[in-house]
Design a protein around this motif. Sequence first.
Motif, mmCIF file in Angstrom:
data_model
loop_
_atom_site.group_PDB
_atom_site.id
_atom_site.type_symbol
_atom_site.label_atom_id
_atom_site.label_comp_id
_atom_site.label_asym_id
_atom_site.label_seq_id
_atom_site.Cartn_x
_atom_site.Cartn_y
_atom_site.Cartn_z
ATOM 1 N N PRO A 20 17.352 5.414 -18.045
ATOM 2 C CA PRO A 20 18.349 4.424 -17.602
ATOM 3 C C PRO A 20 19.501 5.019 -16.796
ATOM 4 C CG PRO A 20 18.530 4.852 -19.963
ATOM 5 C CD PRO A 20 17.270 5.503 -19.506
ATOM 6 N N ASN A 21 19.808 6.295 -17.008
ATOM 7 C CA ASN A 21 20.909 6.912 -16.254
ATOM 8 C C ASN A 21 20.585 7.051 -14.774
ATOM 9 O OD1 ASN A 21 22.485 7.185 -18.562
ATOM 10 N ND2 ASN A 21 21.704 9.236 -19.021
ATOM 11 N N PHE A 22 19.297 7.004 -14.441
ATOM 12 C CA PHE A 22 18.878 7.144 -13.048
ATOM 13 C C PHE A 22 18.215 5.864 -12.528
ATOM 14 C CE2 PHE A 22 18.690 11.323 -15.040
ATOM 15 C CZ PHE A 22 19.484 12.077 -14.190
ATOM 16 N N ARG A 23 18.520 4.736 -13.187
ATOM 17 C CA ARG A 23 17.814 3.495 -12.859
ATOM 18 C C ARG A 23 18.053 3.035 -11.420
ATOM 19 N NH1 ARG A 23 22.130 2.395 -16.017
ATOM 20 N NH2 ARG A 23 23.600 0.748 -15.419
ATOM 21 N N PHE A 24 19.188 3.403 -10.828
ATOM 22 C CA PHE A 24 19.459 2.991 -9.454
ATOM 23 C C PHE A 24 18.947 4.000 -8.426
ATOM 24 C CE2 PHE A 24 23.138 0.926 -11.727
ATOM 25 C CZ PHE A 24 22.572 -0.329 -11.705
ATOM 26 N N LEU A 25 18.522 5.164 -8.924
ATOM 27 C CA LEU A 25 18.009 6.183 -8.012
ATOM 28 C C LEU A 25 16.516 6.016 -7.739
ATOM 29 C CD1 LEU A 25 18.809 8.672 -6.391
ATOM 30 C CD2 LEU A 25 18.334 10.069 -8.405
ATOM 31 N N MET A 50 0.825 -1.210 0.000
ATOM 32 C CA MET A 50 0.000 0.000 0.000
ATOM 33 C C MET A 50 0.859 1.260 0.000
ATOM 34 S SD MET A 50 -2.798 1.137 2.899
ATOM 35 C CE MET A 50 -1.518 1.246 4.176
ATOM 36 N N LEU A 51 2.023 1.192 0.622
ATOM 37 C CA LEU A 51 2.865 2.370 0.796
ATOM 38 C C LEU A 51 3.843 2.599 -0.351
ATOM 39 C CD1 LEU A 51 3.684 1.841 4.599
ATOM 40 C CD2 LEU A 51 2.059 3.472 3.623
ATOM 41 N N HIS A 52 4.279 1.526 -1.011
ATOM 42 C CA HIS A 52 5.245 1.654 -2.106
ATOM 43 C C HIS A 52 4.529 1.738 -3.445
ATOM 44 C CE1 HIS A 52 8.602 -0.528 0.392
ATOM 45 N NE2 HIS A 52 8.295 0.661 0.863
ATOM 46 N N PRO A 53 5.092 2.456 -4.401
ATOM 47 C CA PRO A 53 4.525 2.413 -5.756
ATOM 48 C C PRO A 53 4.693 1.026 -6.365
ATOM 49 C CG PRO A 53 6.608 3.589 -5.739
ATOM 50 C CD PRO A 53 6.249 3.347 -4.301
ATOM 51 N N ALA A 54 3.891 0.728 -7.373
ATOM 52 C CA ALA A 54 3.920 -0.594 -8.000
ATOM 53 C C ALA A 54 5.287 -0.857 -8.636
ATOM 54 C CB ALA A 54 2.827 -0.696 -9.050
ATOM 55 N N ASN A 55 5.690 -2.130 -8.605
ATOM 56 C CA ASN A 55 6.977 -2.503 -9.198
ATOM 57 C C ASN A 55 7.026 -2.187 -10.687
ATOM 58 O OD1 ASN A 55 7.904 -3.534 -6.733
ATOM 59 N ND2 ASN A 55 7.056 -5.566 -7.149
ATOM 60 N N GLU A 56 5.853 -2.334 -11.359
ATOM 61 C CA GLU A 56 5.803 -2.053 -12.792
ATOM 62 C C GLU A 56 6.107 -0.587 -13.082
ATOM 63 O OE1 GLU A 56 3.515 -3.553 -11.030
ATOM 64 O OE2 GLU A 56 3.615 -5.627 -11.758
ATOM 65 N N ALA A 57 5.623 0.297 -12.205
ATOM 66 C CA ALA A 57 5.879 1.730 -12.400
ATOM 67 C C ALA A 57 7.363 2.034 -12.254
ATOM 68 C CB ALA A 57 5.057 2.543 -11.395
ATOM 69 N N LEU A 58 8.011 1.402 -11.275
ATOM 70 C CA LEU A 58 9.445 1.613 -11.093
ATOM 71 C C LEU A 58 10.233 1.075 -12.284
ATOM 72 C CD1 LEU A 58 10.094 0.767 -7.321
ATOM 73 C CD2 LEU A 58 10.087 3.006 -8.422
ATOM 74 N N THR A 59 9.832 -0.095 -12.762
ATOM 75 C CA THR A 59 10.516 -0.688 -13.912
ATOM 76 C C THR A 59 10.389 0.195 -15.140
ATOM 77 O OG1 THR A 59 10.082 -2.910 -13.048
ATOM 78 C CG2 THR A 59 10.655 -2.728 -15.370
ATOM 79 N N ALA A 60 9.199 0.763 -15.335
ATOM 80 C CA ALA A 60 8.981 1.650 -16.480
ATOM 81 C C ALA A 60 9.859 2.897 -16.385
ATOM 82 C CB ALA A 60 7.509 2.033 -16.552
ATOM 83 N N LEU A 61 9.971 3.475 -15.206
ATOM 84 C CA LEU A 61 10.822 4.648 -15.025
ATOM 85 C C LEU A 61 12.291 4.308 -15.253
ATOM 86 C CD1 LEU A 61 9.180 6.276 -11.871
ATOM 87 C CD2 LEU A 61 9.222 7.221 -14.188
ATOM 88 N N GLN A 62 12.716 3.136 -14.789
ATOM 89 C CA GLN A 62 14.102 2.722 -14.983
ATOM 90 C C GLN A 62 14.425 2.535 -16.458
ATOM 91 O OE1 GLN A 62 13.965 -0.685 -12.280
ATOM 92 N NE2 GLN A 62 15.487 0.302 -10.965
ATOM 93 N N GLU A 63 13.457 2.025 -17.226
ATOM 94 C CA GLU A 63 13.669 1.828 -18.658
ATOM 95 C C GLU A 63 13.624 3.157 -19.413
ATOM 96 O OE1 GLU A 63 10.660 -0.923 -19.764
ATOM 97 O OE2 GLU A 63 11.683 -2.671 -18.888
ATOM 98 N N GLN A 64 12.797 4.075 -18.936
ATOM 99 C CA GLN A 64 12.675 5.368 -19.600
ATOM 100 C C GLN A 64 13.861 6.277 -19.313
ATOM 101 O OE1 GLN A 64 8.989 7.304 -18.721
ATOM 102 N NE2 GLN A 64 9.331 8.995 -20.163
#
Length: 244
Positions: free
Chosen positions: A138-143, A122-136
């Motif tokens: 990539p220079n900030f994928r670990f942030l 409930m507190l964390h954003p969905a894993n899919e949203a994080l994965t999409a941001l990391q792919e979009q």
Amino acid sequence: MSDTNKTTAPEFGKVRAALWPIHGYEMKKFLPMGLIMFFALFNYTILRDIKDVLIVTAPNGGAPVLSFLKGWGVMPSAIVFVLVYTKLSNILSQEKIFYWVVSAFVAFFTAFAFYLYPNQEMLHPANEALTALQEQYPNFRFLFPVWGLWTYSLFYILAELWGSVMISLLFWQFANQIVKTNEAKRYYALFGMIANFALIFSGETIKQLSTIGEELSSFERWGLSLNYMMGAVAVCGIAMMILY
């Protein structure tokens, strides 16, 4: 005529001086301080091991995220704490600061185990949203995981600060205030020995508590172990305040 060749008898025998150079009347000072050191390091070892496991094994996490957390989380938080601590030192006594700081740490770690971790979906954003941001981006994928796993990140930061704040700052500042120079030569070496015992006991505690609830799912089993370990951290924190 005084005897200039007269020598003073040694304070302790050779064995006693090497193993336990503490007078009986000094125990009321040394023992509580030694226990505070023990509980502080006991907690730090447990927190240190848990914080790494949370980040490394989390979805979208991993070892590279740790370096970002140290640079973007731990260091700024440490600077902020020093500024707040300096301000509080002008307002509150050292005793009250100790109680407030330990209480704040204990409150968070207890809340993490019994509320934040069980409700992470409930507190964390969905894993899919994080994965999409990391792919979009990539220079900030670990942030992005630092933000996406914000309860884990906060746990990691406070676990790191526990060692710096409780041991390096509050404990040694307190010790330097009340321990005399002639006592320090004998006390401080034994504090190091107590620290080693704390590491042994905390490691065994983690080992035992990590094996409970084997019939449960991995998520439930880890949550149960986390409850017990954070319960131990809370008990040790309360004991530190009582001893102080």
